[in-house]
Design a protein around this motif. Structure first.
Motif, PDB file in Angstrom:
ATOM      1  N   ARG A 180     -35.710  18.061 -71.776  1.00 16.12           N
ATOM      2  CA  ARG A 180     -36.814  19.006 -72.399  1.00 16.12           C
ATOM      3  C   ARG A 180     -38.238  18.999 -71.977  1.00 16.12           C
ATOM      4  O   ARG A 180     -38.996  19.917 -71.352  1.00 16.12           O
ATOM      5  N   ALA A 181     -38.253  17.849 -70.996  1.00 14.96           N
ATOM      6  CA  ALA A 181     -39.382  17.347 -70.649  1.00 14.96           C
ATOM      7  C   ALA A 181     -39.793  18.091 -68.831  1.00 14.96           C
ATOM      8  O   ALA A 181     -40.177  17.409 -68.312  1.00 14.96           O
ATOM      9  N   GLY A 182     -38.426  18.034 -68.440  1.00 17.78           N
ATOM     10  CA  GLY A 182     -38.261  18.407 -67.069  1.00 17.78           C
ATOM     11  C   GLY A 182     -37.238  17.196 -66.655  1.00 17.78           C
ATOM     12  O   GLY A 182     -37.184  17.787 -65.212  1.00 17.78           O
ATOM     13  N   VAL A 183     -36.524  16.527 -66.560  1.00 18.78           N
ATOM     14  CA  VAL A 183     -35.748  15.752 -66.062  1.00 18.78           C
ATOM     15  C   VAL A 183     -34.576  15.633 -65.752  1.00 18.78           C
ATOM     16  O   VAL A 183     -33.862  15.767 -66.782  1.00 18.78           O
ATOM     17  N   GLU A 184     -34.093  16.343 -64.494  1.00 18.08           N
ATOM     18  CA  GLU A 184     -32.853  17.269 -64.240  1.00 18.08           C
ATOM     19  C   GLU A 184     -32.380  16.143 -63.567  1.00 18.08           C
ATOM     20  O   GLU A 184     -30.575  16.589 -63.149  1.00 18.08           O
ATOM     21  N   TRP A 185     -32.270  15.170 -63.164  1.00 21.10           N
ATOM     22  CA  TRP A 185     -31.467  13.616 -62.313  1.00 21.10           C
ATOM     23  C   TRP A 185     -31.915  12.662 -63.513  1.00 21.10           C
ATOM     24  O   TRP A 185     -33.073  12.143 -63.150  1.00 21.10           O
ATOM     25  N   PHE A 186     -30.579  11.890 -63.105  1.00 23.50           N
ATOM     26  CA  PHE A 186     -31.306  10.375 -63.086  1.00 23.50           C
ATOM     27  C   PHE A 186     -30.321   9.479 -62.217  1.00 23.50           C
ATOM     28  O   PHE A 186     -29.159  10.062 -62.302  1.00 23.50           O
ATOM     29  N   CYS A 187     -30.770   8.541 -61.917  1.00 17.06           N
ATOM     30  CA  CYS A 187     -30.439   7.810 -60.562  1.00 17.06           C
ATOM     31  C   CYS A 187     -29.804   6.306 -61.701  1.00 17.06           C
ATOM     32  O   CYS A 187     -30.567   5.471 -62.175  1.00 17.06           O
ATOM     33  N   LEU A 188     -28.459   6.506 -61.605  1.00 20.16           N
ATOM     34  CA  LEU A 188     -27.805   5.396 -62.368  1.00 20.16           C
ATOM     35  C   LEU A 188     -27.569   4.458 -61.712  1.00 20.16           C
ATOM     36  O   LEU A 188     -26.350   4.377 -60.650  1.00 20.16           O
ATOM     37  N   GLY A 189     -27.995   2.575 -62.041  1.00 24.74           N
ATOM     38  CA  GLY A 189     -27.463   1.785 -61.213  1.00 24.74           C
ATOM     39  C   GLY A 189     -26.008   1.753 -62.157  1.00 24.74           C
ATOM     40  O   GLY A 189     -25.911   0.417 -62.393  1.00 24.74           O
ATOM     41  N   ILE A 190     -25.202   1.678 -61.310  1.00 29.39           N
ATOM     42  CA  ILE A 190     -23.613   1.238 -61.382  1.00 29.39           C
ATOM     43  C   ILE A 190     -23.314   0.131 -60.801  1.00 29.39           C
ATOM     44  O   ILE A 190     -23.036  -0.678 -60.957  1.00 29.39           O
ATOM     45  N   GLU A 191     -23.772   0.080 -59.450  1.00 27.00           N
ATOM     46  CA  GLU A 191     -23.502  -1.522 -58.555  1.00 27.00           C
ATOM     47  C   GLU A 191     -21.787  -0.928 -58.072  1.00 27.00           C
ATOM     48  O   GLU A 191     -22.059  -1.631 -56.960  1.00 27.00           O
ATOM     49  N   ALA A 192     -21.342  -1.580 -59.386  1.00 25.55           N
ATOM     50  CA  ALA A 192     -19.723  -2.110 -58.954  1.00 25.55           C
ATOM     51  C   ALA A 192     -18.473  -1.896 -59.874  1.00 25.55           C
ATOM     52  O   ALA A 192     -19.298  -1.473 -61.214  1.00 25.55           O
ATOM     53  N   ALA A 193     -17.554  -1.599 -59.209  1.00 26.52           N
ATOM     54  CA  ALA A 193     -17.018  -1.196 -60.687  1.00 26.52           C
ATOM     55  C   ALA A 193     -16.364  -2.440 -61.395  1.00 26.52           C
ATOM     56  O   ALA A 193     -16.161  -2.539 -62.310  1.00 26.52           O
ATOM     57  N   ASN A 194     -16.017  -3.796 -60.842  1.00 29.87           N
ATOM     58  CA  ASN A 194     -15.301  -5.222 -61.201  1.00 29.87           C
ATOM     59  C   ASN A 194     -16.165  -5.561 -62.290  1.00 29.87           C
ATOM     60  O   ASN A 194     -17.721  -5.695 -61.089  1.00 29.87           O
ATOM     61  N   GLN A 195     -16.506  -4.800 -63.555  1.00 35.82           N
ATOM     62  CA  GLN A 195     -17.285  -6.033 -64.363  1.00 35.82           C
ATOM     63  C   GLN A 195     -18.040  -7.896 -64.680  1.00 35.82           C
ATOM     64  O   GLN A 195     -19.001  -7.552 -64.694  1.00 35.82           O
ATOM     65  N   VAL A 196     -16.635  -8.131 -63.720  1.00 35.34           N
ATOM     66  CA  VAL A 196     -17.230  -9.367 -63.204  1.00 35.34           C
ATOM     67  C   VAL A 196     -18.152  -9.534 -62.134  1.00 35.34           C
ATOM     68  O   VAL A 196     -18.950 -10.410 -62.246  1.00 35.34           O
ATOM     69  N   ILE A 197     -18.032  -9.089 -61.269  1.00 32.90           N
ATOM     70  CA  ILE A 197     -18.974  -8.975 -60.296  1.00 32.90           C
ATOM     71  C   ILE A 197     -20.602  -8.414 -60.304  1.00 32.90           C
ATOM     72  O   ILE A 197     -21.542  -8.859 -60.640  1.00 32.90           O
ATOM     73  N   ARG A 198     -20.346  -7.862 -61.311  1.00 29.04           N
ATOM     74  CA  ARG A 198     -21.533  -6.528 -61.372  1.00 29.04           C
ATOM     75  C   ARG A 198     -22.345  -7.630 -62.739  1.00 29.04           C
ATOM     76  O   ARG A 198     -22.844  -7.457 -62.570  1.00 29.04           O
ATOM     77  N   LYS A 199     -21.654  -8.684 -63.619  1.00 23.03           N
ATOM     78  CA  LYS A 199     -22.524  -9.421 -64.450  1.00 23.03           C
ATOM     79  C   LYS A 199     -23.196 -10.799 -63.452  1.00 23.03           C
ATOM     80  O   LYS A 199     -24.250 -11.391 -63.576  1.00 23.03           O
ATOM     81  N   GLU A 200     -22.483 -11.061 -62.496  1.00 20.61           N
ATOM     82  CA  GLU A 200     -22.662 -12.175 -61.212  1.00 20.61           C
ATOM     83  C   GLU A 200     -23.726 -11.882 -60.621  1.00 20.61           C
ATOM     84  O   GLU A 200     -24.684 -12.785 -61.007  1.00 20.61           O
ATOM     85  N   VAL A 201     -23.902 -10.353 -60.173  1.00 22.34           N
ATOM     86  CA  VAL A 201     -24.995 -10.310 -58.976  1.00 22.34           C
ATOM     87  C   VAL A 201     -26.260 -10.597 -60.553  1.00 22.34           C
ATOM     88  O   VAL A 201     -27.316 -10.170 -59.835  1.00 22.34           O
ATOM     89  N   SER A 202     -26.219  -9.819 -62.166  1.00 13.86           N
ATOM     90  CA  SER A 202     -27.168  -9.202 -62.164  1.00 13.86           C
ATOM     91  C   SER A 202     -27.872 -10.707 -63.522  1.00 13.86           C
ATOM     92  O   SER A 202     -28.271 -10.499 -63.821  1.00 13.86           O
ATOM     93  N   LYS A 203     -27.410 -11.588 -63.170  1.00 13.43           N
ATOM     94  CA  LYS A 203     -27.717 -13.040 -64.229  1.00 13.43           C
ATOM     95  C   LYS A 203     -26.977 -12.697 -65.200  1.00 13.43           C
ATOM     96  O   LYS A 203     -27.592 -12.680 -65.904  1.00 13.43           O
ATOM     97  N   GLY A 204     -25.840 -12.214 -65.322  1.00  6.78           N
ATOM     98  CA  GLY A 204     -25.456 -11.927 -66.807  1.00  6.78           C
ATOM     99  C   GLY A 204     -26.141 -11.314 -67.553  1.00  6.78           C
ATOM    100  O   GLY A 204     -25.465 -10.780 -69.089  1.00  6.78           O
ATOM    101  N   THR A 205     -26.875  -9.749 -67.334  1.00  8.91           N
ATOM    102  CA  THR A 205     -27.750  -9.036 -68.428  1.00  8.91           C
ATOM    103  C   THR A 205     -27.088  -7.164 -68.253  1.00  8.91           C
ATOM    104  O   THR A 205     -27.194  -7.249 -69.470  1.00  8.91           O
ATOM    105  N   PHE A 206     -26.299  -7.441 -67.534  1.00  6.04           N
ATOM    106  CA  PHE A 206     -25.735  -6.488 -67.894  1.00  6.04           C
ATOM    107  C   PHE A 206     -24.713  -6.380 -69.425  1.00  6.04           C
ATOM    108  O   PHE A 206     -24.256  -7.058 -69.259  1.00  6.04           O
TER     109      PHE A 206
END
Length: 529
Positions: free
Chosen positions: A330-356
């Motif tokens: 409603r505020a006019g945000v028409e797009w979200f840029c979502l940082g998914i980064e990698a499909a593999n959950q282990v790799i994603r957790k490793e590079v995000s220091k476990g914060t994902f």
């Protein structure tokens, strides 16, 4: 004039043929912030945006001479996390040329690359006198309040210099604390930007932001409502401009923080843009969709004022709150840029220091799209533990999600990131030139992984990009949501093949000046206050 804030052009080296039509041209956000901050302290400031004005190096040097400032400050940031490094291409060349022709001008650099490697920047460039090794607000105020004599520079905190023949850092300076955000960074100096026929018409949004319609890309503005990020991802250097240490091994993960402007100040900035006729707006915050105490009053204020904006913002895929999506829309945000980064959950957790967090990516994307908000999904190929199988998993996830826009990058050890120092420690090849850090450049040199060479990573990335954008299901989505003309525009986009030195391609033909690439009918003029 006390200070001229300069942003040189690096677009053709960074984006190759995409620079002509498809790459965004964003307002120089930090130049706007620093100029308004300096004006608030009584200093006279101006902005020279070489990309917007299509200025050659020669023309830019003459414009600096005409302005005749006490201090020339090159503000080196940009659209993407790597831009602080890649935009050093044009800015360092302009500073060196200025030094050759008019050596009397004192030059200063500020930006993320400068904050990451301040001593190296001073050592590498004769045309750079000073660096500010964080966001530089207070160091800049103190420099301008002085005579800029050598003895003044020596006692100004937060400054690097080479007054004694070698690059040296003075003691560090603080960044603007939360309690003084509205006071010491009191908004944006929109009136200092050049324009042709109407304010901000020399700037253009990302292609997808305008629904793949080139006619809706301008006028365009980008602004922060907060600064920084709370997370410590290995591949990211965003927080390096928050540094308050002069230690050489300082990285972005040492200063994870977020600071916010008040909703009242930000609503005044939105009102200014509304009065200027600007509706296409990027919310540049790294984590806009994170703290509801910040975004709720701001978005509600935008709704209450009836602004008809077309906006986009970033979010990590694991910080999306479904109950607030209607508010964003409603505020006019028409797009979200979502940082998914990698499909593999282990790799994603490793590079995000476990914060994902453990989340269902498919479910999050479905929920966002059901709310009427489009998605740009971000993926990175070539994290240290990636192999061919995990790269294929990431590519296949991108194609399965089939979001309205997909960004895919080859992983870089960006200066200021923890990954940069990991790469140095392990002896991995790191680019020696700024162009090597540009994701889409001819000279792009990504990291190898434990299992793949840099060339294999880059080849996979480029092939995946074309596979995603030429996918019939994707083209059908674009046509159904945006129209047949927009589908044709996307088809024109994927006809462009990037040239890569690492893959054995011949160099692309280069037009030599911005004016040749992006002609404008009328000489730009600064906006009146």
């Amino acid at each position: 004039m006390d200070v001229l804030f300069v942003s040189a052009d690096s677009s053709i080296q960074a984006y190759q043929a995409l620079a002509e039509t498809y790459a965004a041209i964003e307002p120089p956000t930090w130049s706007l912030l620093l100029a308004e901050s300096c004006r608030g302290k009584g200093f006279e400031a101006a902005i020279l945006d070489c990309t917007a004005e299509r200025l050659s190096i020669t023309d830019a040097v003459e414009r600096i001479r005409e302005a005749n400032p006490r201090l020339v400050v090159f503000v080196v940031y940009g659209q993407n996390p790597n831009s602080g490094t890649t935009n050093m291409i044009g800015n360092s060349k302009l500073a060196d040329t200025l030094r050759e022709q008019y050596p009397e001008y004192r030059t200063c650099f500020v930006g993320s690359h400068v904050s990451a490697l301040p001593l190296q920047v001073l050592a590498d460039h004769d045309g750079i006198d000073l660096v500010l090794y964080n966001e530089g607000v207070y160091a800049l105020h103190n420099l301008l309040a002085s005579s800029l004599a050598d003895e003044d520079i020596l006692k100004t905190h937060g400054v690097g210099h080479k007054l004694h023949g070698r690059p040296t850092l003075n003691p560090p300076e603080q960044v603007v604390p939360q309690a003084r955000m509205d006071i010491d960074l009191p908004g944006y100096a929109w009136d200092l930007l050049p324009y042709d026929k109407r304010p901000l018409d020399l700037y253009r949004s990302h292609f997808w932001h305008a629904g793949f319609d080139h006619g809706n890309r301008t006028p365009f503005a980008a602004l922060y409502t907060s600064l920084g990020c709370r997370f410590k991802c290995d591949f990211c250097m965003i927080n390096i401009v928050n540094r308050t240490s002069d230690a050489e091994d300082t990285v972005s993960a040492h200063s994870p923080m977020m600071r916010y402007w008040s909703p009242e100040l930000m609503l005044r900035e939105f009102e200014k843009l509304n009065q200027l006729g600007v509706e296409t707006i990027r919310l540049s915050d790294e984590m806009f969709f994170l703290d509801k105490r910040h975004y709720e009053p701001l978005l509600n204020g935008i709704i209450d004022r009836g602004y008809q904006n077309r906006m986009w913002s970033y979010s990590r895929v694991d910080t999306v709150r479904p109950q607030h999506l209607d508010l964003f829309r409603r505020a006019g945000v028409e797009w979200f840029c979502l940082g998914i980064e990698a499909a593999n959950q282990v790799i994603r957790k490793e590079v995000s220091k476990g914060t994902f967090k453990e989340i269902n990516i498919r479910e999050v994307c479905h929920t966002v799209r059901e709310s009427g908000i489009n998605i740009i999904s971000n993926f990175i190929f070539g994290f240290p533990d990636d192999d061919l199988n995990s790269l294929c998993q990431t590519r296949d996830l991108a194609m399965e999600l089939n979001t309205e826009m997909t960004n895919v990058y080859a992983c870089q050890a960006l200066p200021g990131s923890p990954l940069y120092y990991t790469a140095q420690k392990n002896g991995w090849t790191i680019p020696k030139q700024y162009e090597g850090f540009a994701f889409l450049a001819y000279d792009c040199l990504p990291l190898p992984t434990k299992h793949l060479s840099a060339a294999e990573v880059l080849q996979f990335r480029d092939d995946a990009w074309h596979k995603i954008f030429s996918n019939p299901d994707y083209l059908k989505l674009v046509e159904s949501k945006f129209g047949p003309k927009q589908r044709n525009n996307v088809e024109d986009l994927f006809q462009i093949r990037l040239k890569r030195k690492l893959l054995g391609d011949a160099p692309p033909p280069m037009k030599t000046t911005p004016a040749e690439r992006m002609p404008t009918n009328t000489a730009p003029k600064p906006m009146t206050a």
